[in-house]
Motif scaffolding. Structure first.
Motif, PDB file in Angstrom:
ATOM      1  N   TYR A   1      41.347  39.967 103.274  1.00 36.79           N
ATOM      2  CA  TYR A   1      41.711  39.439 101.964  1.00 36.79           C
ATOM      3  C   TYR A   1      41.087  40.351 100.922  1.00 36.79           C
ATOM      4  O   TYR A   1      39.869  40.478 100.836  1.00 36.79           O
ATOM      5  CB  TYR A   1      41.183  38.010 101.818  1.00 36.79           C
ATOM      6  N   ASP A   2      41.929  41.027 100.155  1.00 33.69           N
ATOM      7  CA  ASP A   2      41.457  41.937  99.107  1.00 33.69           C
ATOM      8  C   ASP A   2      41.901  41.427  97.746  1.00 33.69           C
ATOM      9  O   ASP A   2      43.085  41.128  97.551  1.00 33.69           O
ATOM     10  CB  ASP A   2      42.042  43.345  99.311  1.00 33.69           C
TER      11      ASP A   2
ATOM     12  N   ALA B   1      42.066  37.886  90.125  1.00 29.28           N
ATOM     13  CA  ALA B   1      42.537  37.073  91.245  1.00 29.28           C
ATOM     14  C   ALA B   1      44.020  36.761  91.179  1.00 29.28           C
ATOM     15  O   ALA B   1      44.544  36.044  92.014  1.00 29.28           O
ATOM     16  CB  ALA B   1      41.745  35.777  91.285  1.00 29.28           C
ATOM     17  N   SER B   2      44.715  37.283  90.172  1.00 27.33           N
ATOM     18  CA  SER B   2      46.125  36.935  90.003  1.00 27.33           C
ATOM     19  C   SER B   2      47.031  37.592  91.044  1.00 27.33           C
ATOM     20  O   SER B   2      48.137  37.138  91.277  1.00 27.33           O
ATOM     21  CB  SER B   2      46.602  37.315  88.597  1.00 27.33           C
ATOM     22  N   ASN B   3      46.578  38.644  91.686  1.00 29.93           N
ATOM     23  CA  ASN B   3      47.436  39.361  92.622  1.00 29.93           C
ATOM     24  C   ASN B   3      46.639  39.764  93.879  1.00 29.93           C
ATOM     25  O   ASN B   3      46.469  40.943  94.152  1.00 29.93           O
ATOM     26  CB  ASN B   3      48.017  40.598  91.921  1.00 29.93           C
TER      27      ASN B   3
END
Length: 177
Positions: A56-57, A63-65
């Protein structure tokens, strides 16, 4: 053992006289004259296995994308279970009906099952406590086995039952019996 994970019946260090299937390594004592305490089920259905890995990057803009990547772990190393009993090999044929056939297939089970060869040691005689009749077989039943190890005076004869087992025997480069 060079090209496959090799599982053999060997003494269990925890309980004297107990034989269990274990991964072979140099110095492992192979026990073919006693029944194992457990079937080789752990080879195809391990109690602990990695099914997938993920990463998870967060993106640089917040944090929107976020980016999520999954990596399936269905690739398994080929294995050989050497010295199992015919009833144990036949039991996998029954287990296949649940995990590898029909509408819902367990890809992890199927991958391990397709990459595992079973060299079954024919029993010299039936025993009242045997599992053979429970799975509809007998002491020399070839169902589910890829190779049969047949005891004879002074040794064994290996009988190939499947093409993939014959390829394994051919790789040995010596006469089989």
């Amino acid at each position: 053992a060079e090209h496959r994970e090799l599982w053999v019946p060997a003494p269990c260090g925890k309980q004297e006289g107990t034989v269990r299937f274990q991964r072979y390594s140099a110095g492992t004592v192979v026990v073919l004259d006693r029944l194992t305490r457990m079937s080789p089920k752990e080879v195809v259905q391990p109690q602990v296995a990695t099914l997938l890995r993920y990463r998870y990057d967060k993106s640089s803009d917040g944090a929107s994308n976020p980016r999520l990547s999954l990596h399936d772990q269905t690739t398994v190393k080929p294995a050989l279970v050497f010295g199992c009993r015919p009833c144990d090999a036949r039991a996998f044929v029954l287990t296949d009906r649940v995990f590898a056939a029909g509408r819902f297939v367990d890809p992890y089970y199927r991958a391990r099952r397709e990459n595992t060869l079973f060299a079954s040691l024919v029993c010299r005689e039936a025993d009242g406590a045997c599992f053979c009749s429970a799975v509809g077989g007998g002491p020399a039943d070839p169902t589910g086995s890829d190779l049969l190890i047949i005891p004879i005076a002074g040794g064994w004869v290996l009988e190939s039952l499947q093409e993939r087992a014959q390829a394994l025997l051919d790789a040995v480069g010596e006469p089989v019996a």
